[in-house]
Design an enzyme around this catalytic site. Structure first.
Site, PDB file in Angstrom:
ATOM      1  N   HIS A 101       0.743  -1.140   0.026  1.00 36.47           N
ATOM      2  CA  HIS A 101      -0.054   0.019  -0.053  1.00 36.47           C
ATOM      3  C   HIS A 101       0.932   1.284  -0.040  1.00 36.47           C
ATOM      4  CE1 HIS A 101       0.629  -1.252   4.154  1.00 36.47           C
ATOM      5  NE2 HIS A 101       0.767   0.032   4.440  1.00 36.47           N
ATOM      6  N   HIS A 103       0.864   5.129   1.228  1.00 34.97           N
ATOM      7  CA  HIS A 103       0.303   6.291   2.086  1.00 34.97           C
ATOM      8  C   HIS A 103       0.290   7.478   1.545  1.00 34.97           C
ATOM      9  CE1 HIS A 103       0.619   4.184   6.186  1.00 34.97           C
ATOM     10  NE2 HIS A 103       1.542   3.444   5.469  1.00 34.97           N
TER      11      HIS A 103
HETATM   12  P1  AMP Z   1       2.069   0.298   7.547  1.00 35.73           P
HETATM   13  O1  AMP Z   1       2.675   0.773   8.573  1.00 35.73           O
HETATM   14  O2  AMP Z   1       2.602   1.382   6.266  1.00 35.73           O
HETATM   15  O3  AMP Z   1       1.867  -1.161   7.052  1.00 35.73           O
HETATM   16  O4  AMP Z   1       0.317   1.035   7.334  1.00 35.73           O
HETATM   17  C1  AMP Z   1      -0.680   0.380   7.707  1.00 35.73           C
HETATM   18  C2  AMP Z   1      -1.466   1.377   8.042  1.00 35.73           C
HETATM   19  O5  AMP Z   1      -2.919   0.704   7.730  1.00 35.73           O
HETATM   20  C3  AMP Z   1      -1.722   2.255   9.165  1.00 35.73           C
HETATM   21  O6  AMP Z   1      -1.403   3.607   8.898  1.00 35.73           O
HETATM   22  C4  AMP Z   1      -2.851   1.850   9.858  1.00 35.73           C
HETATM   23  O7  AMP Z   1      -3.465   2.957  10.637  1.00 35.73           O
HETATM   24  C5  AMP Z   1      -4.055   1.602   8.872  1.00 35.73           C
HETATM   25  N1  AMP Z   1      -4.844   0.465   8.985  1.00 35.73           N
HETATM   26  C6  AMP Z   1      -4.739  -0.548   9.552  1.00 35.73           C
HETATM   27  N2  AMP Z   1      -5.854  -1.202   9.356  1.00 35.73           N
HETATM   28  C7  AMP Z   1      -6.859  -0.409   9.094  1.00 35.73           C
HETATM   29  C8  AMP Z   1      -8.230  -0.694   8.321  1.00 35.73           C
HETATM   30  N3  AMP Z   1      -9.060  -1.642   8.816  1.00 35.73           N
HETATM   31  N4  AMP Z   1      -8.745   0.604   7.688  1.00 35.73           N
HETATM   32  C9  AMP Z   1      -7.969   1.461   7.516  1.00 35.73           C
HETATM   33  N5  AMP Z   1      -6.633   1.566   7.725  1.00 35.73           N
HETATM   34  C10 AMP Z   1      -6.324   0.815   8.513  1.00 35.73           C
END
Ligand code: AMP
Ligand code: ZN
Length: 139
Positions: A101, A103
């Site tokens: 993903h 951001h």
């Molecule tokens: P990363 O640390 O780059 O793997 O980012 C994961 C991101 O996913 C974090 O910023 C979380 O806040 C976000 N996240 C985790 N679960 C969910 C969810 N169910 N819906 C939306 N965002 C999420």
């Protein structure tokens, strides 16, 4: 191309509700549940890839243009004046969800510092050695 126990596969497929801001046949873009700033979004491919190293190349070529579109829409609609693209690969890099993903983080004037580091001071020799190590491992 989906992974059974992957929450982002389920969100991308619409099986778990999300605040979706964009969707097409290959991507869903959602609001992050724990936003770094108002509007913080995540670009999710609908197929599962653990990280950028395994991401399909044709799909990869579509990610930056989509991120730019999302960022432009944020500037128009939210009043942010810039945005960061952040993409974590591996636990040590802060990746917590192992479905690729990106951001998209809106940045506002006078907003808090983020995505920053303290610059190191390597010697010229250390720099040259580091560059050579990486060059020799490129495939
Ligand atoms: P990363 O640390 O780059 O793997 O980012 C994961 C991101 O996913 C974090 O910023 C979380 O806040 C976000 N996240 C985790 N679960 C969910 C969810 N169910 N819906 C939306 N965002 C999420
Ligand atoms: Zn997944």
């Amino acid at each position: 191309m989906k992974k059974d126990d992957c929450i982002f596969c389920k969100i991308a497929a619409g099986e778990i509700p999300s605040n979706t801001i964009y969707e097409d046949s290959e991507f869903r873009v959602i609001l992050d549940l724990g936003p770094a700033s108002t509007g913080h979004a995540l670009i999710l491919p609908k197929n599962h890839y653990d990280d950028v190293c395994t991401l399909d190349r044709d799909l990869a070529a579509k990610v930056l243009p989509l991120a730019a579109r999302i960022g432009e829409a944020m500037k128009k609609s939210l009043g942010c004046t810039g945005f960061n693209l952040v993409q974590n690969n591996g636990r040590s890099a802060g990746q917590t969800v192992f479905h690729f993903h990106v951001h998209v983080i809106p940045r506002y004037e006078d907003g808090p510092d983020m995505v920053s580091w303290t610059p190191g001071k390597p010697t010229a020799e250390e720099m040259a050695q580091t560059a050579e190590k990486i060059r020799s491992a490129l495939v």
